[in-house]
Write a protein that holds these residues in place. Structure first.
Motif, short mmCIF file in Angstrom:
data_model
loop_
_atom_site.label_atom_id
_atom_site.label_comp_id
_atom_site.label_asym_id
_atom_site.label_seq_id
_atom_site.Cartn_x
_atom_site.Cartn_y
_atom_site.Cartn_z
N PHE A 229 0.85 -1.19 0.00
CA PHE A 229 0.00 0.00 0.00
C PHE A 229 0.88 1.24 0.00
CE2 PHE A 229 -3.07 -3.06 1.29
CZ PHE A 229 -4.32 -2.53 0.99
N THR A 230 0.44 2.25 -0.73
CA THR A 230 1.14 3.53 -0.73
C THR A 230 0.37 4.51 0.15
OG1 THR A 230 -0.06 4.24 -2.71
CG2 THR A 230 2.06 3.16 -3.04
N ALA A 231 1.03 5.59 0.53
CA ALA A 231 0.38 6.59 1.38
C ALA A 231 -0.87 7.13 0.69
CB ALA A 231 1.35 7.73 1.67
N GLY A 232 -1.94 7.19 1.39
CA GLY A 232 -3.19 7.69 0.86
C GLY A 232 -4.03 6.64 0.17
N GLU A 233 -3.48 5.44 -0.06
CA GLU A 233 -4.23 4.36 -0.70
C GLU A 233 -5.00 3.61 0.38
OE1 GLU A 233 -3.43 0.88 -4.04
OE2 GLU A 233 -1.83 1.45 -2.65
N SER A 234 -6.33 3.64 0.31
CA SER A 234 -7.14 3.07 1.39
C SER A 234 -7.47 1.60 1.18
CB SER A 234 -8.44 3.87 1.55
OG SER A 234 -9.19 3.80 0.34
N SER A 235 -7.44 1.11 -0.06
CA SER A 235 -7.79 -0.30 -0.29
C SER A 235 -7.20 -0.79 -1.60
CB SER A 235 -9.31 -0.48 -0.30
OG SER A 235 -9.88 0.21 -1.40
N LYS A 236 -7.17 -2.11 -1.74
CA LYS A 236 -6.71 -2.75 -2.97
C LYS A 236 -7.67 -3.88 -3.31
CE LYS A 236 -1.69 -2.08 -2.89
NZ LYS A 236 -1.59 -1.45 -4.23
N LYS A 237 -7.87 -4.09 -4.60
CA LYS A 237 -8.68 -5.21 -5.06
C LYS A 237 -7.76 -6.39 -5.33
CE LYS A 237 -11.80 -6.78 -8.72
NZ LYS A 237 -12.47 -6.44 -10.00
N VAL A 238 -8.06 -7.52 -4.69
CA VAL A 238 -7.27 -8.75 -4.87
C VAL A 238 -8.21 -9.83 -5.39
CG1 VAL A 238 -5.87 -10.50 -3.73
CG2 VAL A 238 -5.70 -8.11 -3.02
N THR A 239 -7.77 -10.54 -6.43
CA THR A 239 -8.56 -11.62 -7.01
C THR A 239 -7.89 -12.96 -6.75
OG1 THR A 239 -9.45 -10.20 -8.76
CG2 THR A 239 -9.55 -12.57 -9.12
N PHE A 240 -8.64 -13.85 -6.12
CA PHE A 240 -8.19 -15.23 -5.93
C PHE A 240 -8.78 -16.09 -7.04
CE2 PHE A 240 -8.34 -13.36 -1.73
CZ PHE A 240 -7.13 -13.75 -1.17
N LYS A 241 -8.03 -17.10 -7.45
CA LYS A 241 -8.53 -18.02 -8.46
C LYS A 241 -8.31 -19.44 -7.98
CE LYS A 241 -8.06 -17.05 -12.78
NZ LYS A 241 -9.47 -17.04 -13.25
N SER A 360 0.88 17.19 8.73
CA SER A 360 0.70 16.55 7.42
C SER A 360 0.31 15.08 7.52
CB SER A 360 1.98 16.68 6.57
OG SER A 360 2.32 18.03 6.42
N GLY A 361 -0.63 14.77 8.38
CA GLY A 361 -1.14 13.41 8.44
C GLY A 361 -2.16 13.14 7.35
N GLU A 362 -2.41 11.86 7.09
CA GLU A 362 -3.42 11.51 6.09
C GLU A 362 -4.83 11.86 6.59
OE1 GLU A 362 -2.75 7.50 4.29
OE2 GLU A 362 -0.94 7.53 5.53
N TYR A 363 -4.97 11.88 7.91
CA TYR A 363 -6.23 12.28 8.51
C TYR A 363 -5.94 13.28 9.63
CZ TYR A 363 -8.26 8.29 6.07
OH TYR A 363 -8.67 7.41 5.10
N LEU A 364 -6.92 14.09 9.91
CA LEU A 364 -6.82 15.09 10.97
C LEU A 364 -7.94 14.86 11.98
CD1 LEU A 364 -5.61 17.72 12.16
CD2 LEU A 364 -7.22 18.99 10.70
N PHE A 365 -7.53 14.63 13.23
CA PHE A 365 -8.50 14.49 14.32
C PHE A 365 -8.51 15.80 15.12
CE2 PHE A 365 -9.47 9.79 15.21
CZ PHE A 365 -9.43 9.47 13.85
N GLU A 366 -9.65 16.43 15.21
CA GLU A 366 -9.78 17.69 15.94
C GLU A 366 -10.66 17.49 17.18
OE1 GLU A 366 -9.40 20.80 12.18
OE2 GLU A 366 -11.35 20.50 13.17
N ILE A 367 -10.15 17.98 18.32
CA ILE A 367 -10.91 17.91 19.56
C ILE A 367 -11.12 19.34 20.06
CG2 ILE A 367 -10.93 17.12 21.95
CD1 ILE A 367 -9.10 14.85 21.13
N TYR A 368 -12.37 19.69 20.32
CA TYR A 368 -12.71 20.98 20.92
C TYR A 368 -13.48 20.69 22.20
CZ TYR A 368 -11.47 22.76 16.33
OH TYR A 368 -10.79 23.05 15.17
#
Length: 445
Positions: A229-241, A360-368
């Motif tokens: 996985f690369t930064a910012g990539e949330s999922s991958k499609k994998v095919t089993f046969k 510079s995180g992939e997500y930002l969590f804000e608490i107020y």
């Protein structure tokens, strides 16, 4: 004459001094002499199987118990041998398996003794005895007829199994071969040979061999054995046969094991499409063909349930998702030196496998969070805390927002009561906040 008289008197005197048997002993002697020969010693006959049973008269149902014992004795006369070309002889590590099915065959033999006849019965004052016999030639003729019917049924299933295998309906072929074995359950210790289309086949052995061959030839594959996985990539499609040689295996259940178990079926092309999410700790996925449907066939399952099919292992190089936490925490509109809720959230995310960064995180969590004054009673002050949690992506889009209000704190001043409210969030609402983050972010990521 005088001497004869003396001898006679001595003889009478000696007899009068011999001990008289006790009444119990007299009864035993009388009973023993009265017992039929077949009670004292089990008879044998070249033309019959013989079974003898007895039960104490004190038993409520002594006649039935004696008859059951006689049937068991009769069945034990019919030897259960394991022929060299039988399936039972060719199963690897089969010592315990042999004993299990030798016992089962004996039980089946007892249940199938329908031509037996009662020869005699006898009882004394303590026991009831019964003798059964079974004509050997009649029994063997009936057994041969039953076996031939079983062979005919097994042959039909075996032929269907071969046809299904040729047409690559592999799962269906496994069902047919298993049904062929089950039809011969009572005869797996024997040579079950038939001729099918001019070819001699040992049905049970061949069906068992085909099942193992199909299971061992089915293999799972994917485009790659590892994915990154690369930064910012949330999922991958994998095919089993799933394939057997060059033929896709459709309708095969595959168990996917990572952090939990999931069962999926292959489609008409033998494929399973799976979306792998970039979420710790999914660093490895093991795919295993599942043949538990064969447990519907007890004998077949006993033979093959320990056989391990081919597995596929796929590894994932998943760098931790980076999250920046910004916490704005105030007590009565005053900035706090310690970020209590921010530290709590950072710890939670770290435990879940995420990496907390300063920028510079992939997500930002804000608490107020802020506290406000409540009431005072007898020198005890109450303050209330309101908390807002937001999760944003790199485009500043709000993915999730939750609000917790009126969290109470009580102390000797409003400021201390406000701090107490923060502590109560950590002590009393930490699980609620954790569940909210897991439900709305962690479990969706």
């Amino acid at each position: 004459m005088k001497y004869l008289l003396i001898i006679a008197m001595l003889s009478v005197g000696c007899k009068s001094h011999l001990p008289t048997p006790s009444p119990v002993r007299q009864k035993e002697l009388a009973t023993s002499s009265y017992q039929p020969d077949w009670v004292r010693q089990k008879p044998s006959s070249p033309g019959y199987y013989i079974g003898i049973g007895n039960a104490p008269l004190a038993y409520p149902d002594y006649q039935s118990n004696a008859k059951l014992e006689a049937l068991d004795d009769l069945a034990s006369e019919i030897s259960v041998t394991i022929e060299s070309s039988s399936l039972l002889n060719q199963v690897e590590n089969s010592a315990g398996f042999r004993e299990q099915f030798r016992s089962a065959i004996k039980s089946t033999t007892q249940q199938s003794i329908t031509l037996h006849e009662q020869v005699e019965s006898w009882s004394d004052d303590r026991y009831y005895w019964v003798q059964y016999r079974l004509n050997k030639s009649s029994f063997e003729q009936l057994r041969a007829e039953k076996k031939q019917k079983a062979l005919d049924i097994a042959s039909e299933f075996f032929i269907k199994g071969l046809e299904a295998e040729r047409s690559r309906e592999l799962i269906q072929s496994l069902h047919f071969f298993a049904q062929s074995i089950e039809a011969l359950t009572d005869y797996i210790n024997e040579r079950n040979e038939v001729t099918i289309k001019g070819t001699s086949q040992l049905l049970a052995v061949e069906s068992y061999s085909r099942i193992l061959q199909i299971i061992s030839d089915i293999r799972l594959s994917s485009d790659s054995s590892s994915y990154t996985f690369t930064a910012g990539e949330s999922s991958k499609k994998v095919t089993f046969k799933a394939m057997m040689d060059i033929t896709p295996v459709k309708n095969l259940v595959v168990i996917l094991a990572s952090e939990n178990q999931k069962a999926l079926n292959t489609d008409e092309k033998g494929n399973i499409d799976l979306q792998i999410h970039r979420k710790p700790p999914s660093q490895k996925l093991v795919a295993t063909p599942n043949f538990d449907f064969l447990n519907a066939y007890p004998l077949t399952w006993a033979l093959i349930h320990n056989f391990q099919p081919n597995q596929l292992t796929i590894r994932f190089n998943i760098p931790p998702i980076t999250i920046q936490v910004i916490s704005d925490e105030k007590n009565l509109n005053q900035e706090m030196n310690q970020q209590i809720l921010g530290d709590f959230l950072k710890k939670l995310l770290t435990e879940q496998g995420y990496r907390v960064v300063d920028r510079s995180g992939e997500y930002l969590f804000e608490i107020y969070a802020t506290t406000r004054k409540g009431s005072e009673l007898s020198g005890l002050y109450t303050s209330y805390l309101d908390l807002n949690l937001k999760i944003k992506n790199q485009n500043e889009e709000v993915l999730f927002s939750d609000f917790f209000s009126n969290i109470k704190g009580i102390h000797t001043s409003y400021a201390l009561a406000g701090l107490k409210a923060y502590q109560n969030v950590e002590n009393e609402l930490s699980e609620d906040i954790k569940r909210s983050v897991e439900k709305n972010f962690i479990n969706k990521e």
